[in-house]
Design a protein around this motif. Structure first.
Motif, PDB file in Angstrom:
ATOM      1  N   ASN A 175     -11.398  12.061  -1.494  1.00 49.59           N
ATOM      2  CA  ASN A 175     -10.442  12.533  -0.390  1.00 49.59           C
ATOM      3  C   ASN A 175      -9.648  11.547   0.273  1.00 49.59           C
ATOM      4  OD1 ASN A 175     -11.043  15.725  -0.484  1.00 49.59           O
ATOM      5  ND2 ASN A 175     -13.169  14.575  -0.512  1.00 49.59           N
ATOM      6  N   ALA A 176      -9.998  10.438   0.343  1.00 47.12           N
ATOM      7  CA  ALA A 176      -9.105   9.323   0.930  1.00 47.12           C
ATOM      8  C   ALA A 176      -8.302   8.587  -0.083  1.00 47.12           C
ATOM      9  CB  ALA A 176      -9.943   8.452   1.744  1.00 47.12           C
ATOM     10  N   GLY A 177      -9.031   8.201  -1.278  1.00 51.05           N
ATOM     11  CA  GLY A 177      -8.395   7.277  -2.253  1.00 51.05           C
ATOM     12  C   GLY A 177      -8.909   6.304  -2.270  1.00 51.05           C
ATOM     13  N   VAL A 178      -8.548   5.235  -3.422  1.00 46.39           N
ATOM     14  CA  VAL A 178      -8.803   3.987  -3.452  1.00 46.39           C
ATOM     15  C   VAL A 178      -7.512   3.187  -3.901  1.00 46.39           C
ATOM     16  CG1 VAL A 178     -11.195   4.166  -4.477  1.00 46.39           C
ATOM     17  CG2 VAL A 178      -9.305   4.413  -5.970  1.00 46.39           C
ATOM     18  N   HIS A 179      -7.514   1.814  -3.628  1.00 45.13           N
ATOM     19  CA  HIS A 179      -6.288   1.106  -3.607  1.00 45.13           C
ATOM     20  C   HIS A 179      -6.275  -0.033  -4.630  1.00 45.13           C
ATOM     21  CE1 HIS A 179      -7.811  -1.597  -0.520  1.00 45.13           C
ATOM     22  NE2 HIS A 179      -7.938  -0.581   0.379  1.00 45.13           N
ATOM     23  N   LEU A 180      -5.967  -1.150  -4.153  1.00 44.39           N
ATOM     24  CA  LEU A 180      -5.711  -2.617  -5.188  1.00 44.39           C
ATOM     25  C   LEU A 180      -6.940  -2.669  -5.987  1.00 44.39           C
ATOM     26  CD1 LEU A 180      -3.726  -4.735  -2.615  1.00 44.39           C
ATOM     27  CD2 LEU A 180      -2.879  -3.192  -4.446  1.00 44.39           C
ATOM     28  N   CYS A 181      -7.972  -2.682  -5.403  1.00 46.63           N
ATOM     29  CA  CYS A 181      -9.134  -3.026  -6.405  1.00 46.63           C
ATOM     30  C   CYS A 181      -9.270  -2.310  -7.843  1.00 46.63           C
ATOM     31  CB  CYS A 181     -10.600  -3.029  -5.902  1.00 46.63           C
ATOM     32  SG  CYS A 181     -10.703  -4.105  -4.370  1.00 46.63           S
ATOM     33  N   HIS A 182      -9.134  -0.999  -7.641  1.00 47.39           N
ATOM     34  CA  HIS A 182      -9.051  -0.028  -8.635  1.00 47.39           C
ATOM     35  C   HIS A 182      -7.813  -0.221  -9.584  1.00 47.39           C
ATOM     36  CE1 HIS A 182     -12.834   1.795  -7.238  1.00 47.39           C
ATOM     37  NE2 HIS A 182     -12.875   2.442  -8.467  1.00 47.39           N
ATOM     38  N   GLY A 183      -6.779  -0.275  -8.714  1.00 45.79           N
ATOM     39  CA  GLY A 183      -5.467  -0.462  -9.273  1.00 45.79           C
ATOM     40  C   GLY A 183      -5.260  -1.613 -10.368  1.00 45.79           C
ATOM     41  N   MET A 184      -5.936  -2.919  -9.739  1.00 39.82           N
ATOM     42  CA  MET A 184      -5.805  -4.061 -10.685  1.00 39.82           C
ATOM     43  C   MET A 184      -6.945  -3.965 -11.689  1.00 39.82           C
ATOM     44  SD  MET A 184      -4.295  -6.852  -8.308  1.00 39.82           S
ATOM     45  CE  MET A 184      -5.693  -6.824  -6.984  1.00 39.82           C
ATOM     46  N   SER A 185      -8.038  -2.951 -11.527  1.00 46.45           N
ATOM     47  CA  SER A 185      -9.054  -3.134 -12.682  1.00 46.45           C
ATOM     48  C   SER A 185      -8.636  -2.688 -13.943  1.00 46.45           C
ATOM     49  CB  SER A 185     -10.231  -2.118 -11.904  1.00 46.45           C
ATOM     50  OG  SER A 185      -9.862  -1.005 -12.040  1.00 46.45           O
TER      51      SER A 185
ATOM     52  N   VAL B 138      -8.347  -9.143  -2.929  1.00 41.67           N
ATOM     53  CA  VAL B 138      -7.441  -7.709  -2.131  1.00 41.67           C
ATOM     54  C   VAL B 138      -8.032  -7.716  -0.770  1.00 41.67           C
ATOM     55  CG1 VAL B 138      -8.004  -5.429  -2.166  1.00 41.67           C
ATOM     56  CG2 VAL B 138      -7.490  -6.627  -4.367  1.00 41.67           C
ATOM     57  N   PHE B 139      -9.284  -7.694  -0.370  1.00 38.89           N
ATOM     58  CA  PHE B 139      -9.536  -7.403   1.050  1.00 38.89           C
ATOM     59  C   PHE B 139      -9.158  -8.535   2.010  1.00 38.89           C
ATOM     60  CE2 PHE B 139     -12.722  -4.672  -1.213  1.00 38.89           C
ATOM     61  CZ  PHE B 139     -12.202  -3.460  -0.668  1.00 38.89           C
ATOM     62  N   ALA B 140      -8.969  -9.659   1.506  1.00 37.45           N
ATOM     63  CA  ALA B 140      -8.491 -11.050   2.318  1.00 37.45           C
ATOM     64  C   ALA B 140      -6.828 -10.469   2.697  1.00 37.45           C
ATOM     65  CB  ALA B 140      -8.356 -12.265   1.637  1.00 37.45           C
ATOM     66  N   PHE B 141      -6.427  -9.795   1.434  1.00 31.61           N
ATOM     67  CA  PHE B 141      -4.829  -9.579   1.863  1.00 31.61           C
ATOM     68  C   PHE B 141      -5.001  -8.348   2.608  1.00 31.61           C
ATOM     69  CE2 PHE B 141      -1.402  -6.999  -0.064  1.00 31.61           C
ATOM     70  CZ  PHE B 141      -0.222  -7.460   0.346  1.00 31.61           C
ATOM     71  N   THR B 142      -5.471  -7.216   2.458  1.00 30.80           N
ATOM     72  CA  THR B 142      -5.460  -6.057   3.198  1.00 30.80           C
ATOM     73  C   THR B 142      -5.798  -6.285   4.506  1.00 30.80           C
ATOM     74  OG1 THR B 142      -7.433  -5.228   2.241  1.00 30.80           O
ATOM     75  CG2 THR B 142      -5.374  -4.576   1.155  1.00 30.80           C
TER      76      THR B 142
ATOM     77  N   LEU C  68       0.990  -1.155   0.130  1.00 31.78           N
ATOM     78  CA  LEU C  68       0.053  -0.039   0.198  1.00 31.78           C
ATOM     79  C   LEU C  68       0.853   1.137  -0.073  1.00 31.78           C
ATOM     80  CD1 LEU C  68      -2.934  -1.157   2.541  1.00 31.78           C
ATOM     81  CD2 LEU C  68      -3.086  -0.804  -0.097  1.00 31.78           C
ATOM     82  N   ARG C  69       1.952   1.228   0.704  1.00 39.60           N
ATOM     83  CA  ARG C  69       2.871   2.416   0.922  1.00 39.60           C
ATOM     84  C   ARG C  69       3.667   2.494  -0.587  1.00 39.60           C
ATOM     85  NH1 ARG C  69       5.676   2.241   6.600  1.00 39.60           N
ATOM     86  NH2 ARG C  69       4.216   3.976   7.467  1.00 39.60           N
ATOM     87  N   GLN C  70       3.882   1.199  -1.309  1.00 39.13           N
ATOM     88  CA  GLN C  70       4.388   1.244  -2.751  1.00 39.13           C
ATOM     89  C   GLN C  70       3.473   1.998  -3.811  1.00 39.13           C
ATOM     90  OE1 GLN C  70       5.813  -2.249  -4.291  1.00 39.13           O
ATOM     91  NE2 GLN C  70       6.908  -1.389  -5.846  1.00 39.13           N
ATOM     92  N   LEU C  71       2.039   1.902  -3.458  1.00 36.46           N
ATOM     93  CA  LEU C  71       0.803   2.388  -4.226  1.00 36.46           C
ATOM     94  C   LEU C  71       1.124   3.923  -4.130  1.00 36.46           C
ATOM     95  CD1 LEU C  71      -1.916  -0.086  -4.153  1.00 36.46           C
ATOM     96  CD2 LEU C  71      -0.560   0.674  -6.152  1.00 36.46           C
ATOM     97  N   GLN C  72       1.132   4.171  -2.725  1.00 36.57           N
ATOM     98  CA  GLN C  72       1.175   5.708  -2.503  1.00 36.57           C
ATOM     99  C   GLN C  72       2.314   6.544  -2.828  1.00 36.57           C
ATOM    100  OE1 GLN C  72       0.160   5.823   1.701  1.00 36.57           O
ATOM    101  NE2 GLN C  72      -1.942   6.314   1.387  1.00 36.57           N
ATOM    102  N   ARG C  73       3.681   5.921  -2.794  1.00 34.42           N
ATOM    103  CA  ARG C  73       4.632   6.519  -3.358  1.00 34.42           C
ATOM    104  C   ARG C  73       4.813   6.735  -4.870  1.00 34.42           C
ATOM    105  NH1 ARG C  73       7.217   3.302   0.594  1.00 34.42           N
ATOM    106  NH2 ARG C  73       7.935   1.714  -0.838  1.00 34.42           N
ATOM    107  N   ALA C  74       4.452   5.831  -5.688  1.00 32.21           N
ATOM    108  CA  ALA C  74       4.052   5.672  -6.976  1.00 32.21           C
ATOM    109  C   ALA C  74       2.679   6.027  -7.549  1.00 32.21           C
ATOM    110  CB  ALA C  74       4.509   4.504  -7.438  1.00 32.21           C
ATOM    111  N   ALA C  75       2.279   7.248  -6.656  1.00 31.11           N
ATOM    112  CA  ALA C  75       0.786   7.275  -7.006  1.00 31.11           C
ATOM    113  C   ALA C  75       0.193   7.404  -8.265  1.00 31.11           C
ATOM    114  CB  ALA C  75       0.574   8.697  -6.261  1.00 31.11           C
ATOM    115  N   CYS C  76       1.065   7.738  -9.300  1.00 33.51           N
ATOM    116  CA  CYS C  76       0.723   7.775 -10.562  1.00 33.51           C
ATOM    117  C   CYS C  76       0.582   6.317 -11.475  1.00 33.51           C
ATOM    118  CB  CYS C  76       1.786   8.813 -11.419  1.00 33.51           C
ATOM    119  SG  CYS C  76       3.236   8.333 -11.115  1.00 33.51           S
ATOM    120  N   ARG C  77       1.152   5.384 -10.663  1.00 34.46           N
ATOM    121  CA  ARG C  77       1.343   4.111 -11.621  1.00 34.46           C
ATOM    122  C   ARG C  77      -0.281   3.639 -11.461  1.00 34.46           C
ATOM    123  NH1 ARG C  77       5.647   6.074 -11.859  1.00 34.46           N
ATOM    124  NH2 ARG C  77       7.628   4.965 -11.584  1.00 34.46           N
ATOM    125  N   CYS C  78      -1.125   4.169 -10.434  1.00 33.13           N
ATOM    126  CA  CYS C  78      -2.550   3.895 -10.563  1.00 33.13           C
ATOM    127  C   CYS C  78      -3.176   5.014 -11.267  1.00 33.13           C
ATOM    128  CB  CYS C  78      -3.267   3.399  -9.473  1.00 33.13           C
ATOM    129  SG  CYS C  78      -4.977   3.376  -9.410  1.00 33.13           S
TER     130      CYS C  78
END
Length: 389
Positions: free
Chosen positions: A321-331, A366-370, A12-22
């Protein structure tokens, strides 16, 4: 357990640091590189949403809104299917009643591409409009956001504002014209956010434009418009609401995001979960648990359709304002690599995977992982969803 927690936090931190990767739901509104503040985490968050007006039949007020804005040349954007349906007719009746001069663009593509954005931008530049109205789902509203942006910045190249690494991710500094969004689906929450998503065909990926500056001036949420939605569109839109709420509530907290911006202009809109976004995400989740199945099963269930329309906006405020993460990133690869699939109830002439469907497909994994990083939040969400059974 500790190893799983570390893996989840690290990803999750990697997604935030590389924000534009999603890039569709980019974590930063300004992609211009900045000097990190020695890796410190942030200590603040801020909220940005459009004005919202809700009520059955409230679309009839849109002509007065445009009059009040002093609009003399309005661009009305929609798609070809909707142009023949009651939501657009309601807008047209209001514009006629109040003598609003307008031109209609009904060539918006469902699940837009870079080329369909460019076609709409060309129309907007030629029209020299002083206000915009978008009537439709996220595809229409996002296309209108892009048209408004590039018409206001006519010398900019298309990739200037597209999120890095595909585009340059420049901050939006030009003033835009007023944009009124009239959502006709209960899913994207695009009427509340400053994100415009499209397929970049050359690379077969989804990406987007993200800036607080492009969010609509006003979102008109009229639950009557959801009554014409077919079953599968209700379901897929609802899946998007569900994942917006779950992802924003289970995102890393804002005070775990790094680096702390050196200037508040560089603070991303996708800041991580925070006390205000949490309220909207949880409320949206409770509505989804109670009303989504009803809205799918019975098109005449006005209460369920109306509640889901509100839930879409509530979740939009949360994830915007909070953001989304892996579900959207992998979609994005799921939808970006589609070749022949044409879903039921979508009257289109091209292949597509509906956004909500592409998002929900990975959600169990995703949610089993997070869950390993914030088990208490996942349990709370599970309890809310379980109440509907």
């Amino acid at each position: 357990m500790a190893v799983g927690w570390e893996r989840a936090v690290g990803l999750l931190r990697q997604l935030q640091r590389a924000a534009c990767r999603c890039p569709s739901h980019s974590h930063t509104y300004s992609q211009v590189p900045e000097q990190p503040t020695l890796g410190n985490t942030d200590y603040a968050f801020e909220m940005a949403i459009s004005n919202i007006r809700y009520g059955e039949g409230v679309t009839k007020e849109i002509g007065m809104d445009l009059q009040n804005l002093g609009a003399r040349r309005v661009c009305l954007m929609t798609d070809r299917n909707l142009s023949q349906l009651p939501p657009v007719n309601a807008v047209l009746n209001s514009l006629a009643k109040y003598g609003v001069n307008f031109q209609m663009y009904d060539n918006v593509r469902v699940e837009p591409t870079d080329q369909s954005f460019l076609d709409a931008i060309k129309f907007a530049k030629k029209g020299e409009f002083d206000a915009y109205v978008a009537v439709g789902g996220g595809s229409v509203i996002d296309t209108c956001k892009a048209a408004n942006l590039y018409a206001a910045s006519p010398t900019s190249e298309f990739l200037d504002y597209v999120n890095a690494p595909i585009g340059k991710g420049k901050p939006v500094t030009v003033p835009l014209k007023p944009l009124i969004a009239v959502p006709t689906t209960a899913g994207t929450g695009s009427e509340t956010t400053g994100v415009a998503i499209f397929d970049f065909k050359e690379l077969k990926v989804k990406t987007g434009i993200a800036s607080r500056a492009i969010k609509p001036t006003l979102g008109i949420i009229d639950p009557l418009h959801t009554l014409s939605m077919p079953e599968r569109i209700v379901a897929n839109s609802g899946f998007d609401v569900l994942c917006h709420a779950l992802e924003s509530y289970t995102a890393l907290p804002y005070n775990m995001r790094s680096p702390c911006p050196s200037n508040p202009v560089n603070r991303p809109a996708y800041q991580g979960s925070n006390p205000i976004s949490d309220v909207w995400a949880l409320h949206a989740l409770r509505i989804v648990a109670k009303y989504l199945k009803r809205a799918i099963r019975n098109p005449e269930d006005r209460e369920a359709r109306a509640k889901m329309h509100l839930a879409s906006a509530f979740a939009g405020i949360g994830f915007g304002n909070a953001g989304v993460h892996l579900c959207h990133g992998m979609s994005y690869p799921i939808s970006g690599l589609v070749k022949t699939y044409k879903p039921k109830d979508y009257n289109v002439d091209h292949s597509l995977v509906p956004h909500g469907l592409s998002v929900v497909l990975t959600s169990p994994a995703v949610f089993a992982f997070t869950a390993q990083i914030r088990p208490e939040r996942h349990l709370e969400a599970a309890e809310i969803l379980g109440e509907s059974h």
